[in-house]
Design a protein around this motif. Sequence first.
Motif, short mmCIF file in Angstrom:
data_model
loop_
_atom_site.label_atom_id
_atom_site.label_comp_id
_atom_site.label_asym_id
_atom_site.label_seq_id
_atom_site.Cartn_x
_atom_site.Cartn_y
_atom_site.Cartn_z
N HIS A 192 87.75 -3.14 59.04
CA HIS A 192 87.21 -3.60 60.32
C HIS A 192 87.54 -2.61 61.42
O HIS A 192 86.68 -2.23 62.23
CB HIS A 192 87.76 -4.99 60.64
N PHE A 193 88.80 -2.18 61.47
CA PHE A 193 89.23 -1.20 62.47
C PHE A 193 88.39 0.07 62.38
O PHE A 193 87.93 0.60 63.39
CB PHE A 193 90.72 -0.87 62.28
N ALA A 194 88.17 0.56 61.16
CA ALA A 194 87.38 1.78 60.97
C ALA A 194 85.96 1.59 61.49
O ALA A 194 85.37 2.51 62.09
CB ALA A 194 87.36 2.18 59.50
N MET A 195 85.40 0.40 61.29
CA MET A 195 84.04 0.13 61.77
C MET A 195 84.00 0.07 63.30
O MET A 195 83.07 0.59 63.91
CB MET A 195 83.53 -1.17 61.15
N VAL A 196 85.01 -0.54 63.91
CA VAL A 196 85.08 -0.59 65.37
C VAL A 196 85.26 0.82 65.93
O VAL A 196 84.57 1.22 66.87
CB VAL A 196 86.20 -1.53 65.85
N GLU A 197 86.15 1.57 65.34
CA GLU A 197 86.40 2.94 65.80
C GLU A 197 85.15 3.81 65.66
O GLU A 197 84.83 4.61 66.54
CB GLU A 197 87.58 3.54 65.03
N LEU A 198 84.43 3.63 64.57
CA LEU A 198 83.19 4.38 64.36
C LEU A 198 82.15 4.00 65.41
O LEU A 198 81.46 4.86 65.96
CB LEU A 198 82.65 4.11 62.95
N ALA A 199 82.03 2.72 65.71
CA ALA A 199 81.05 2.25 66.69
C ALA A 199 81.38 2.72 68.10
O ALA A 199 80.49 3.15 68.85
CB ALA A 199 80.96 0.72 66.66
N ILE A 200 82.65 2.67 68.47
CA ILE A 200 83.04 2.95 69.85
C ILE A 200 83.48 4.40 70.05
O ILE A 200 83.31 4.96 71.12
CB ILE A 200 84.18 1.99 70.29
N GLY A 201 84.06 4.98 69.03
CA GLY A 201 84.53 6.35 69.14
C GLY A 201 86.03 6.47 69.35
O GLY A 201 86.61 7.51 69.08
N ALA A 202 86.67 5.40 69.83
CA ALA A 202 88.11 5.45 70.05
C ALA A 202 88.65 4.04 70.23
O ALA A 202 88.01 3.20 70.86
CB ALA A 202 88.43 6.28 71.29
N VAL A 203 89.82 3.81 69.69
CA VAL A 203 90.57 2.58 69.94
C VAL A 203 91.93 3.02 70.45
O VAL A 203 92.62 3.79 69.79
CB VAL A 203 90.72 1.73 68.65
N GLY A 204 92.28 2.57 71.66
CA GLY A 204 93.56 2.97 72.24
C GLY A 204 94.74 2.35 71.52
O GLY A 204 95.72 3.01 71.19
N ARG A 205 94.63 1.05 71.28
CA ARG A 205 95.64 0.31 70.54
C ARG A 205 95.05 -1.05 70.20
O ARG A 205 93.96 -1.37 70.63
CB ARG A 205 96.95 0.18 71.33
N LEU A 206 95.77 -1.82 69.43
CA LEU A 206 95.29 -3.15 69.10
C LEU A 206 96.43 -4.13 69.06
O LEU A 206 97.58 -3.75 68.86
CB LEU A 206 94.52 -3.17 67.77
N TRP A 207 96.09 -5.39 69.29
CA TRP A 207 97.07 -6.47 69.23
C TRP A 207 96.76 -7.32 68.03
O TRP A 207 95.64 -7.79 67.87
CB TRP A 207 97.00 -7.34 70.48
N LEU A 208 97.75 -7.53 67.18
CA LEU A 208 97.62 -8.44 66.05
C LEU A 208 98.34 -9.72 66.42
O LEU A 208 99.45 -9.69 66.94
CB LEU A 208 98.27 -7.85 64.79
N ALA A 209 97.71 -10.86 66.12
CA ALA A 209 98.29 -12.14 66.51
C ALA A 209 98.03 -13.17 65.44
O ALA A 209 97.48 -12.88 64.38
CB ALA A 209 97.71 -12.57 67.85
N GLY A 210 98.44 -14.39 65.74
CA GLY A 210 98.18 -15.50 64.83
C GLY A 210 99.14 -15.53 63.65
O GLY A 210 100.22 -14.93 63.67
#
Length: 165
Positions: A32-50
């Motif tokens: 999922h992260f790879a797909m988001v990064e591919l779509a947007i071009g960059a992910v600064g950081r992420l929060w995992l919860a739950g």
Amino acid sequence: MTWDEVESELVKAACFAGSSSRPGLLQELRTHFAMVELAIGAVGRLWLAGSFVSGKLDPEDIDVTYLIPPDAYTRAITDPDTVDDLDNLGTRDWCVRHGMRVDAYVLRLPETEDFRALGVTGAMAPGDRKVFEDLGLYDEIWQRCRSGQKGIPDGARRGYVEVLP
């Protein structure tokens, strides 16, 4: 945490040795992260919860908030195809249909970098007030518990894990 630390602490730790869901969930998150990064071009950081960041042996999904650098976010929301991709990636049913038990949200990071100047009139980048409000909202959401369920005391707090890709 780093990705390696997430795997070490939340998947491979001795207390999760009997988990049937954690290894698969982490792999689905990485996809999922790879797909988001591919779509947007960059992910600064992420929060995992739950429950994935709790002591629960077999969580059912992973809650994640992607924090996107402002320039990448602005480019992404001006492209209709990218907006559609992000809408899909942020829809739990779509993710499940595509083999990912991920509950995802996408937020923009603020442009304001010098936080010492936040109290100075005009020092905050235009639009950052709303960005800070959104970040604060999700920060608060991810620290809430479902009080009274399964022995969780009223007023209990939880947290989230910030991952630096």
